[in-house]
Design a protein around this motif. Sequence first.
Motif: not given
Length: 224
Positions: A157-165
């Motif tokens: 499980i990796s935390p994201v600052v942002g993500f895209d589709p």
Amino acid sequence: MTDDDDRATGGAYASPPCFMHELQPGFAAPDSDPQARADIMRWRKAERQRLIEARLAVPAAERSAMAGAIATHLDAAIGDPAGRRLSLYWPFRGEPDLRAFAAGFMRRGGTLALPVVVEKAAPLVFRDWRPGMKLEKGVWNIPVPPAAPAVIPDIVISPVVGFDPANYRLGYGGGFFDRTLAALPARPTVIGVGYAAAAIATIYPQPHDIAMDFIVTEAGRAGQ
């Protein structure tokens, strides 16, 4: 986890951040075009700062409620934890706090690990972790398990600052997760987690970027 990718530009940029609107969403700067890469790294730094500031502005109680919803969706996505090892993360700078979820995962027969930075520009190592274990300060004062043999997780499980589709993750800029996934002998299931407000049109993925298998937010499973 740090802004190493921004330092690759040397601090000099010929184009303002608004240059980014001229690029196609899937644009990847070739190695032969250092200026295009510099512009992308500059844009990422600004976007990273904007997203972190936005999530820190959310009241702690609201973030806690969203973390609970994320945990519910993770339970549904992962299924039976028995006999499986899950790598989580220690929450940092307003990230979803999933430590209660991790404790439940272990009670139902799973095992846990935390990622540890061992040196700059090197893959992470995963160390066995249990709730209540005495931890020590690691890089950036993030708590980590004491030195012990590395383990290989089944799920990361990796935390994201942002993500895209397309399930690409905007992180803190150190490239640790990408290096780690590329170096593992077998790819685990990789789940990005973050708040729905962190969704962006694209991170402008580069050749070194590795997409998550899927993303989970408080609204459910996101991306492709």
